[in-house]
Scaffold this active site. Structure first.
Site, PDB file in Angstrom:
ATOM      1  N   CYS A 265       0.820  -1.221   0.000  1.00  0.00           N
ATOM      2  CA  CYS A 265       0.000   0.000   0.000  1.00  0.00           C
ATOM      3  C   CYS A 265       0.854   1.272   0.000  1.00  0.00           C
ATOM      4  O   CYS A 265       0.655   2.160  -0.837  1.00  0.00           O
ATOM      5  CB  CYS A 265      -0.982  -0.019   1.163  1.00  0.00           C
ATOM      6  SG  CYS A 265      -0.240   0.136   2.810  1.00  0.00           S
ATOM      7  N   HIS A 313      -2.735   1.494   6.774  1.00  0.00           N
ATOM      8  CA  HIS A 313      -3.072   1.348   5.350  1.00  0.00           C
ATOM      9  C   HIS A 313      -3.239   2.726   4.740  1.00  0.00           C
ATOM     10  O   HIS A 313      -3.618   3.690   5.417  1.00  0.00           O
ATOM     11  CB  HIS A 313      -4.353   0.532   5.167  1.00  0.00           C
ATOM     12  CG  HIS A 313      -4.614   0.173   3.736  1.00  0.00           C
ATOM     13  ND1 HIS A 313      -3.876  -0.780   3.063  1.00  0.00           N
ATOM     14  CD2 HIS A 313      -5.511   0.660   2.834  1.00  0.00           C
ATOM     15  CE1 HIS A 313      -4.314  -0.877   1.818  1.00  0.00           C
ATOM     16  NE2 HIS A 313      -5.302  -0.010   1.652  1.00  0.00           N
ATOM     17  N   HIS A 325      -5.675   1.773  -4.471  1.00  0.00           N
ATOM     18  CA  HIS A 325      -4.801   1.267  -3.414  1.00  0.00           C
ATOM     19  C   HIS A 325      -4.379  -0.159  -3.727  1.00  0.00           C
ATOM     20  O   HIS A 325      -4.955  -0.827  -4.587  1.00  0.00           O
ATOM     21  CB  HIS A 325      -5.499   1.339  -2.050  1.00  0.00           C
ATOM     22  CG  HIS A 325      -6.646   0.386  -1.899  1.00  0.00           C
ATOM     23  ND1 HIS A 325      -6.802  -0.453  -0.825  1.00  0.00           N
ATOM     24  CD2 HIS A 325      -7.720   0.126  -2.712  1.00  0.00           C
ATOM     25  CE1 HIS A 325      -7.901  -1.171  -0.951  1.00  0.00           C
ATOM     26  NE2 HIS A 325      -8.476  -0.835  -2.086  1.00  0.00           N
TER      27      HIS A 325
END
Length: 349
Positions: A265, A313, A325
């Site tokens: 990520c 994240h 993402h």
């Protein structure tokens, strides 16, 4: 890296104690058949409940693996920084040693000249001793040094003190570097252990449930791109970063990867902004503070959206309520709704 599937919310985030040994395999099989007391395993409702329970556990393992991945990324970044610092300090110490050697050589040449002319001045002999700083204190008290000799000795003492200080600093950084290397290995092991447990749970799912999970992990691909009207007229580095992130849609998630063919990520965010000439830190926690904080209601394309209270994240807002993402292993870079999991912050780079 948690599942981020559109069909279900992110799983629980408490500690998981799932191992990869044979006993865990038996526990996994038992979990597959375990359903609520009110549900009949033979009914659609019973099978759905069992599937939801197992996929939630997989999601939770992926979330924990993502946290471990970001710790791994941070340790790797720290290791690289320390390695560079150690190199610089060692170079400085080497130059300081060369200066000490030159000063010793000059004093040695002076002693040799005096010896040839009939003897060595006792003060000069003491200058060449193992502890010239101690001699300097005594000699100044006894007025045994001439001006020229005192200057040479002072320069030698200063050079040796600098050398020792740089050696100590380099040794300290080397010790921290070794600890950082151990942290990298420790976090790598944690990631692999959690991902192994998730793979084992997925393998234990019935084939059609596993296929459904895999389909959900693919997300929107080239044939189903969301309409992104907010990108019209976008310019500057945000436009370049968004274009780079969108070009990565479909690339596989690989933990610890930062492009160009695979990403985790924070690696995707770092790579996308690098294409725009902007250097971002490596971890999602650090990226959270890489720019100005703005409310989610004011998010613009190119903003970084930070998820979970621990910032484990990150995705990039691309307009119309969507982010790009890299979700988790087994998934590909994709579009998802910005509210796919709790948002803890939005950063405008």
């Amino acid at each position: 890296m948690a599942s981020h599937r559109r069909s279900s919310p992110a799983g629980p985030q408490g500690p998981a104690r799932i191992t990869l040994m044979s006993a865990a395999a038996a526990a996994t099989a038992a979990a597959l058949t375990a359903v609520p007391a009110t549900a009949d395993p033979g009914t659609g409702a019973g099978r759905t409940a069992s599937h939801a329970k197992l996929t939630a556990r997989v999601d939770a393992l992926y979330a924990r693996a993502e946290r471990a991945t970001e710790r791994y990324n941070g340790a790797k970044e720290r290791t690289a920084e320390l390695r560079d610092q150690v190199t610089v300090l060692q170079d400085r110490a080497a130059r300081a040693q060369e200066r000490v050697n030159r000063l010793h050589d000059r004093l040695g040449a002076m002693a040799a000249a005096q010896y040839r002319s009939g003897g060595v001045d006792p003060s000069l002999a003491l200058m060449l001793s193992a502890r010239p700083a101690d001699y300097l204190d005594k000699a100044q008290t006894l007025n045994r040094l001439g001006t020229a000799q005192a200057g040479r000795l002072n320069r030698l003492v200063d050079a040796e003190r600098l050398l020792q200080r740089q050696r100590r600093e380099a040794a300290g950084r080397l010790a921290r570097l070794e600890e950082a290397r151990r942290a990298v290995a420790r976090h790598k092991h944690a990631v692999e252990r959690k991902l192994g447990a998730a793979r084992q749970l997925l393998a234990a799912l019935p084939a059609r449930d596993r296929a459904a999970y895999t389909r959900a992990s693919r997300g929107a691909r080239d044939g189903a791109l969301p309409e992104l009207t907010e990108l019209r007229g976008l310019a500057g580095r945000s436009a370049l970063a968004v274009a780079a992130a969108r070009s990565a849609v479909g690339a596989p998630y690989v933990w610890g990867a930062s492009g160009p063919r695979s990403f985790d990520c924070s690696g995707l965010m770092q790579w996308a902004y690098a294409r725009a000439g902007v250097s971002l830190p490596r971890t999602s926690q650090s990226q959270r503070y890489a720019g100005r904080q703005v409310p989610l209601s004011q998010a613009r394309p190119g903003d970084l959206v930070i998820y979970r209270s621990d910032a484990s994240h990150v995705g990039m807002y691309v307009g119309n309520g969507q982010v790009v993402h890299a979700p988790h292993p087994g998934a590909q870079v994709r579009y998802d709704p910005v509210g796919m999991m709790p948002v803890s912050g939005v950063t405008r780079v």
